[in-house]
Design a protein around this motif. Structure first.
Motif, PDB file in Angstrom:
ATOM      1  N   GLU A   1       1.061  -1.109   0.117  1.00 24.76           N
ATOM      2  CA  GLU A   1       0.359  -0.335  -0.114  1.00 24.76           C
ATOM      3  C   GLU A   1       0.818   1.390   0.022  1.00 24.76           C
ATOM      4  O   GLU A   1       0.121   2.621  -0.165  1.00 24.76           O
ATOM      5  CB  GLU A   1      -0.565   0.257   1.423  1.00 24.76           C
ATOM      6  CG  GLU A   1      -0.204  -0.060   2.462  1.00 24.76           C
ATOM      7  CD  GLU A   1      -0.935  -0.274   3.553  1.00 24.76           C
ATOM      8  OE1 GLU A   1      -1.274   0.746   4.755  1.00 24.76           O
ATOM      9  OE2 GLU A   1      -1.309  -1.632   3.880  1.00 24.76           O
TER      10      GLU A   1
ATOM     11  N   ARG B   1       4.494   3.039  -6.735  1.00 24.60           N
ATOM     12  CA  ARG B   1       3.775   2.298  -7.736  1.00 24.60           C
ATOM     13  C   ARG B   1       4.150   3.114  -9.566  1.00 24.60           C
ATOM     14  O   ARG B   1       4.376   1.677 -10.702  1.00 24.60           O
ATOM     15  CB  ARG B   1       2.157   2.524  -7.980  1.00 24.60           C
ATOM     16  CG  ARG B   1       1.394   1.731  -6.933  1.00 24.60           C
ATOM     17  CD  ARG B   1       0.074   1.726  -6.845  1.00 24.60           C
ATOM     18  NE  ARG B   1       0.087   1.471  -5.698  1.00 24.60           N
ATOM     19  CZ  ARG B   1      -1.238   0.161  -5.575  1.00 24.60           C
ATOM     20  NH1 ARG B   1      -1.506  -0.909  -6.302  1.00 24.60           N
ATOM     21  NH2 ARG B   1      -1.398  -0.485  -4.060  1.00 24.60           N
TER      22      ARG B   1
ATOM     23  N   ARG C   1      -3.616   2.793  -7.969  1.00 17.69           N
ATOM     24  CA  ARG C   1      -3.604   3.223  -6.378  1.00 17.69           C
ATOM     25  C   ARG C   1      -3.896   2.654  -5.691  1.00 17.69           C
ATOM     26  O   ARG C   1      -5.218   1.687  -5.615  1.00 17.69           O
ATOM     27  CB  ARG C   1      -4.468   4.922  -6.398  1.00 17.69           C
ATOM     28  CG  ARG C   1      -4.318   6.086  -7.043  1.00 17.69           C
ATOM     29  CD  ARG C   1      -5.573   7.507  -7.258  1.00 17.69           C
ATOM     30  NE  ARG C   1      -6.600   6.788  -7.249  1.00 17.69           N
ATOM     31  CZ  ARG C   1      -8.227   7.351  -6.310  1.00 17.69           C
ATOM     32  NH1 ARG C   1      -7.718   8.401  -6.041  1.00 17.69           N
ATOM     33  NH2 ARG C   1      -8.846   6.636  -7.081  1.00 17.69           N
TER      34      ARG C   1
ATOM     35  N   GLU D   1      -6.699   2.644  -3.260  1.00 17.78           N
ATOM     36  CA  GLU D   1      -7.424   2.662  -2.827  1.00 17.78           C
ATOM     37  C   GLU D   1      -8.284   2.009  -4.264  1.00 17.78           C
ATOM     38  O   GLU D   1      -9.787   1.799  -4.303  1.00 17.78           O
ATOM     39  CB  GLU D   1      -7.793   3.692  -2.186  1.00 17.78           C
ATOM     40  CG  GLU D   1      -8.146   4.937  -3.725  1.00 17.78           C
ATOM     41  CD  GLU D   1      -6.687   5.585  -3.144  1.00 17.78           C
ATOM     42  OE1 GLU D   1      -6.001   7.097  -3.823  1.00 17.78           O
ATOM     43  OE2 GLU D   1      -5.777   4.754  -2.626  1.00 17.78           O
ATOM     44  N   ASP D   2      -7.324   1.710  -5.313  1.00 22.06           N
ATOM     45  CA  ASP D   2      -8.432   1.330  -6.802  1.00 22.06           C
ATOM     46  C   ASP D   2      -8.610   0.430  -6.440  1.00 22.06           C
ATOM     47  O   ASP D   2      -9.358  -0.336  -7.295  1.00 22.06           O
ATOM     48  CB  ASP D   2      -7.865   2.322  -7.490  1.00 22.06           C
ATOM     49  CG  ASP D   2      -8.054   3.308  -7.602  1.00 22.06           C
ATOM     50  OD1 ASP D   2      -8.365   4.125  -6.859  1.00 22.06           O
ATOM     51  OD2 ASP D   2      -6.821   4.069  -8.737  1.00 22.06           O
TER      52      ASP D   2
END
Length: 412
Positions: free
Chosen positions: A259, A263, A305, A307-308
């Motif tokens: 997390e 990326r 992301r 949260e995706d």
């Protein structure tokens, strides 16, 4: 550490399997080959320190091992034909003069199929191949199997004895017999990659050379068996994981959670190739555990992301994986996914059931996972205790550093 010592360490990681495979092929004697290769590395340590590192370390080691084999065979008064065969072995492993098999153009992959003979148990096949080809220590293999080191050592010894007494030949089986050995070969490649991607012990979390070798061998196997979806699935899985390798540790070698990873450092080319391989495998409509694991990795790779991330889909895929390949580690991973999709209490319930079963006793990621759930639920004291347990069990400094950091955050 001297240049010679560093070069020998690199040679051990990169050349051990190739040199040993060549010696086994030529001498036909597993124990003799191992002893000769070990002696060659011992000679290299002394000679390279005094004379410098040779331009081609693998060729030097192969020649040294070959000479030792000739001496031992001569002292044992074996037949002249065998001596001539060993004496003729001048080529460096992997060069055009190495009498490569037309179907499997790699000595290590040939030996891998030999190790994975159906006369051996699955556990023995995998343990023997990891020891022989990757040079992994029994302790490292034992951690992968979640058993004791003595148990693994006995399995390896018994497997060698069975190969010798049963006269199992060093050769590639005919095409119609390849499928019965393929699951074992895939398991070996996966564990080889796993040891490289998340080392069981040592200062470094990632052993890049093992990741690269596992991927290389998987590519060879994929060319050999282009219509086998699980082979493509495994290669896709490796590529999708390897794409994140550079972002898994920071500049100081500290562990970076998924997390928190940058990326933009993920390898887009590997993700694209892995996704294409997975899609092609899934189109064959013959699902297997490696394809499902690759699909899970693809879910992470596609999320721009944190949260995706589609955690509900990942949890469902782990449910499918549990049915295809029931294993406590799979269930632990499902607990993590459920905890992200439905909340930490739901994930903790699964992890607690695993702890009560005792099937993952001594596995550091179980208390680490429970600690994370407890921390998210605000149960600080219980979380700190679980982090301490995990810290005692963790095998790499990168993991221990992460766990110490969590304890510090909790005031422990």
């Amino acid at each position: 550490m001297s240049t010679a010592d560093e070069a020998l360490g690199t040679a051990f990681r990169e050349e051990w399997g190739q040199v040993l495979a060549t010696l086994i092929r030529v001498t036909g004697d597993w124990e003799l080959a191992e002893e000769c290769v070990q002696e060659a590395f011992a000679k290299a340590l002394e000679r390279w320190r005094a004379e410098g590192v040779p331009r081609r370390p693998g060729a030097w080691l192969t020649t040294a091992a070959r000479n030792t084999a000739i001496d031992r065979l001569r002292r044992a008064a074996v037949g002249a034909d065998k001596l001539r065969e060993v004496a003729a072995m001048w080529h460096e492993p992997g060069t055009p003069g190495s009498e490569e098999h037309a179907e499997i153009p790699d000595e290590r992959l040939k030996l891998m199929f030999t190790c994975c003979h159906p006369a051996l148990t699955m556990e023995a096949r995998v343990a023997l191949t990891l020891r022989t080809l990757a040079g992994l220590r029994p302790a490292e293999i034992a951690r992968a199997f979640l058993v004791g080191e003595a148990t693994i050592s006995k399995r390896i010894t018994r497997a060698k004895q069975k190969i010798k007494h049963a006269g199992i030949p060093y050769r590639v089986p005919p095409a119609h017999l390849l499928p019965e050995r393929t699951p074992s070969v895939l398991a070996v490649l996966y564990l080889l990659f796993t040891e490289g991607y998340a080392a069981t012990a040592g200062d470094a979390l990632v052993r890049r050379e093992l990741c690269a070798e596992a991927i290389r061998l998987a590519r060879v196997l994929a060319r050999l068996m282009p219509g086998e979806p699980e082979v493509s699935g495994l290669l896709a899985l490796m590529l999708l994981h390897d794409a994140r390798r550079a972002a898994r540790v920071d500049a100081d070698g500290a562990l970076v959670l998924l997390e928190d990873q940058d990326r933009t450092r993920w390898d887009a080319a590997e993700i694209e190739e892995g996704t294409a391989l997975l899609d092609a495998a899934l189109r064959q409509r013959d699902p297997g555990s490696y394809q499902v694991q690759a699909a899970i990795a693809a879910c992470h790779a596609r999320a721009a992301r944190p949260e995706d991330t589609d955690w509900a889909q990942i949890a469902a895929l782990y449910g499918t994986l549990s049915r295809l390949h029931p294993a406590p580690v799979v269930e632990l991973n499902r607990a993590v996914a459920v905890g992200m999709a439905e909340g930490p209490a739901a994930g903790l319930a699964i992890a607690d059931a695993l702890a009560a079963s005792g099937t993952l006793s001594g596995y550091h990621l179980l208390p680490a996972t429970r600690a994370d759930f407890l921390r998210r639920l605000g149960r600080t004291e219980a979380a700190a205790q679980e982090y301490r347990v995990a810290l005692e069990l963790a095998g790499t400094e990168a993991e221990r550093g992460y766990l110490r950091g969590r304890l510090t955050e909790l005031g422990g």
